[in-house]
Design a protein around this motif. Structure first.
Motif, PDB file in Angstrom:
ATOM      1  N   ALA A  28       0.858  -1.451   0.020  1.00  0.00           N
ATOM      2  CA  ALA A  28      -0.234  -0.017  -0.139  1.00  0.00           C
ATOM      3  C   ALA A  28       0.821   1.258   0.167  1.00  0.00           C
ATOM      4  O   ALA A  28       0.548   2.258  -0.718  1.00  0.00           O
ATOM      5  N   GLU A  29       1.793   1.326   0.662  1.00  0.00           N
ATOM      6  CA  GLU A  29       2.677   2.493   0.970  1.00  0.00           C
ATOM      7  C   GLU A  29       3.965   2.418  -0.276  1.00  0.00           C
ATOM      8  O   GLU A  29       4.531   1.688  -0.288  1.00  0.00           O
ATOM      9  N   PRO A  30       3.749   3.763  -0.870  1.00  0.00           N
ATOM     10  CA  PRO A  30       4.768   3.844  -2.060  1.00  0.00           C
ATOM     11  C   PRO A  30       6.274   3.751  -1.537  1.00  0.00           C
ATOM     12  O   PRO A  30       6.493   4.429  -0.493  1.00  0.00           O
ATOM     13  N   ARG A  31       6.908   2.928  -2.632  1.00  0.00           N
ATOM     14  CA  ARG A  31       8.430   2.727  -2.034  1.00  0.00           C
ATOM     15  C   ARG A  31       9.141   2.774  -3.496  1.00  0.00           C
ATOM     16  O   ARG A  31       8.647   2.849  -4.329  1.00  0.00           O
ATOM     17  N   GLU A  32      10.438   2.721  -3.237  1.00  0.00           N
ATOM     18  CA  GLU A  32      11.227   2.312  -4.200  1.00  0.00           C
ATOM     19  C   GLU A  32      11.417   0.972  -4.530  1.00  0.00           C
ATOM     20  O   GLU A  32      11.926   0.122  -3.441  1.00  0.00           O
ATOM     21  N   ALA A  54       3.634  -2.259 -13.694  1.00  0.00           N
ATOM     22  CA  ALA A  54       2.557  -1.217 -14.013  1.00  0.00           C
ATOM     23  C   ALA A  54       1.293  -1.099 -12.939  1.00  0.00           C
ATOM     24  O   ALA A  54       0.965   0.109 -12.809  1.00  0.00           O
ATOM     25  N   LEU A  55       0.981  -2.056 -12.188  1.00  0.00           N
ATOM     26  CA  LEU A  55       0.007  -1.969 -10.902  1.00  0.00           C
ATOM     27  C   LEU A  55       0.834  -1.292  -9.942  1.00  0.00           C
ATOM     28  O   LEU A  55       0.355  -0.181  -9.483  1.00  0.00           O
ATOM     29  N   LEU A  56       2.146  -1.370  -9.826  1.00  0.00           N
ATOM     30  CA  LEU A  56       2.822  -0.603  -8.610  1.00  0.00           C
ATOM     31  C   LEU A  56       2.862   0.801  -9.055  1.00  0.00           C
ATOM     32  O   LEU A  56       2.740   1.631  -8.120  1.00  0.00           O
ATOM     33  N   GLN A  57       3.404   0.899 -10.071  1.00  0.00           N
ATOM     34  CA  GLN A  57       3.567   2.401 -10.688  1.00  0.00           C
ATOM     35  C   GLN A  57       1.971   3.147 -10.471  1.00  0.00           C
ATOM     36  O   GLN A  57       2.035   4.445 -10.183  1.00  0.00           O
ATOM     37  N   ALA A  58       0.826   2.435 -10.846  1.00  0.00           N
ATOM     38  CA  ALA A  58      -0.402   3.029 -10.554  1.00  0.00           C
ATOM     39  C   ALA A  58      -0.704   3.322  -9.195  1.00  0.00           C
ATOM     40  O   ALA A  58      -1.358   4.388  -8.934  1.00  0.00           O
ATOM     41  N   LYS A  59      -0.042   2.791  -8.253  1.00  0.00           N
ATOM     42  CA  LYS A  59      -0.306   2.802  -6.666  1.00  0.00           C
ATOM     43  C   LYS A  59       0.855   3.829  -6.258  1.00  0.00           C
ATOM     44  O   LYS A  59       0.883   3.956  -4.982  1.00  0.00           O
ATOM     45  N   VAL A 160      -7.274  -0.671  -8.911  1.00  0.00           N
ATOM     46  CA  VAL A 160      -6.671   0.091  -9.894  1.00  0.00           C
ATOM     47  C   VAL A 160      -7.331   0.236 -11.146  1.00  0.00           C
ATOM     48  O   VAL A 160      -7.651  -0.962 -11.547  1.00  0.00           O
ATOM     49  N   PRO A 161      -7.557   1.142 -11.984  1.00  0.00           N
ATOM     50  CA  PRO A 161      -8.141   0.766 -13.301  1.00  0.00           C
ATOM     51  C   PRO A 161      -7.252  -0.026 -14.231  1.00  0.00           C
ATOM     52  O   PRO A 161      -5.981   0.208 -14.244  1.00  0.00           O
ATOM     53  N   ILE A 162      -7.824  -1.030 -14.860  1.00  0.00           N
ATOM     54  CA  ILE A 162      -7.199  -2.222 -15.639  1.00  0.00           C
ATOM     55  C   ILE A 162      -6.959  -1.507 -16.823  1.00  0.00           C
ATOM     56  O   ILE A 162      -7.684  -1.217 -17.520  1.00  0.00           O
ATOM     57  N   THR A 163      -5.566  -1.320 -17.241  1.00  0.00           N
ATOM     58  CA  THR A 163      -5.400  -0.861 -18.495  1.00  0.00           C
ATOM     59  C   THR A 163      -5.152  -2.190 -19.669  1.00  0.00           C
ATOM     60  O   THR A 163      -5.078  -3.129 -19.233  1.00  0.00           O
TER      61      THR A 163
END
Ligand SMILES: [Mn+2]
Length: 336
Positions: A28-32, A54-59, A160-163
């Motif tokens: 949940a928490e954005p990280r490197e 792609a999922l993690l970048q969207a988050k 997350v919106p599915i692309t």
């Protein structure tokens, strides 16, 4: 080359796996984040890494996609969006989180092992039956047709919106690991997920043309050499053949153009186990495929390799002739 290696491994099984919701909470928490699949990456390894990125970048995470070995990712999949993997050796960062996708043990990390070791936290997402318990956190399901299918479950549950790109990545993972929905690991969920991916924009014919019907003439000529050497063992139940470094040199074929070779052997009528021996940098890479009830994963583990019941592999530090002898001896012991 004994079963001792297998027995020494800790018995950590999917019972220890995080759930999809626990994994999403963990992420949940954005990280490197650094993401990496196995050496000699296949469609599942690459598709899983791309989809998770792609999922993690969207988050909101900052994500780097690494190659376990080598300078460039296989050209075969370069039609995929954001296909920007960098060699692990060129990555100097210290990620908060390292996610390993589609690999069951550290041995298949190649150059990425050092990045893994200096990462703050580690997560393994995998579907291999021989996962050995490495890493801090584990999301695994040995019944999943592909690691990409586990990633698809994460995406679907994430909100997350599915692309279309996410769906294409997961479709590539699924279609390649199931042999175009034909291997024993093809499940009802695999077909259902493929339908969802189509609704998200995937065009199977376009993707399969890129993967399966875009072969170079040189690669077909390599098939010809492989076919000309086909031999049988164990009353025809075992079929084997080989390709040499000279073949690659003379024909100008690239390593990543040869993923389909084991399936040529597998396709022969009456064969239950297909064995491909491939000379690679002075060593012999052995790919195994099974059709019936034979467990080639077990076969591979006897040589310190790994894989699934129907598809597995290992590497030998011997000559091609020695490898043939060793492998055929073991094949003769194989009871299906
Ligand atoms: Mn896989």
């Amino acid at each position: 080359m004994s079963t001792a290696i297998l027995e020494e491994r800790p018995a950590r099984r999917p019972a220890d796996s995080l759930t999809i919701d626990e994994t999403l909470a963990f992420l949940a928490e954005p990280r490197e984040v650094a993401i990496c699949g196995h050496v000699n990456p296949d469609g599942d390894s690459l598709g899983s890494a791309l989809a998770l990125a792609a999922l993690l970048q969207a988050k909101g995470h900052r994500v780097t996609k690494l190659l376990a070995r080598g300078e460039a990712a296989p050209k075969l999949y370069d039609f995929l969006a954001d296909y920007d993997f960098i060699p692990a050796t060129a990555y100097e960062g210290t990620p908060d989180l390292f996610v390993a996708v589609d690999l069951p043990n550290r041995e298949r990390f190649g150059d990425a092992a050092s990045v893994f070791d200096r990462s703050g936290d580690t997560l393994v997402i995998d579907h291999h039956p021989d996962y050995d318990g490495f890493g801090h956190h584990y999301l695994g399901d040995i019944t999943a047709s592909a690691t990409g299918l586990i990633i698809w479950r994460l995406i679907a549950a994430s909100g997350v919106p599915i692309t279309r790109a996410m769906a294409e990545y997961c479709y590539v993972a699924l279609v390649t690991d199931t042999g175009r929905f034909s291997f024993q690991n093809t499940t009802a969920e695999a077909h259902a997920a493929a339908s969802e991916m189509m609704l998200a924009g995937v065009e199977p014919a376009v993707i399969c043309t890129r993967i399966y019907d875009s072969k170079s003439l040189a690669a077909l000529q390599l098939d010809e050499r492989l076919i000309s050497r086909i031999a049988f063992a164990s009353d025809g139940r075992v079929v084997y053949s080989w390709v040499t470094e000279a073949d690659f040199r003379e024909l100008g074929v690239l390593r990543d153009e040869t993923d389909g070779l084991p399936n040529i052997l597998r396709s022969i009528e009456g064969s239950e186990v297909a064995i491909l021996l491939r000379e690679e940098s002075g060593r012999i890479r052995v790919n195994l495929r099974a059709k019936g009830s034979c467990d080639v994963g077990e076969f591979a583990r006897r040589f310190d390799g790994g894989g699934h019941k129907a598809a597995a592999g290992f590497t030998l530090n011997v000559t091609l002739d020695e490898a043939k002898t060793l492998v055929l001896e073991e094949a003769n012991r194989l009871i299906c």
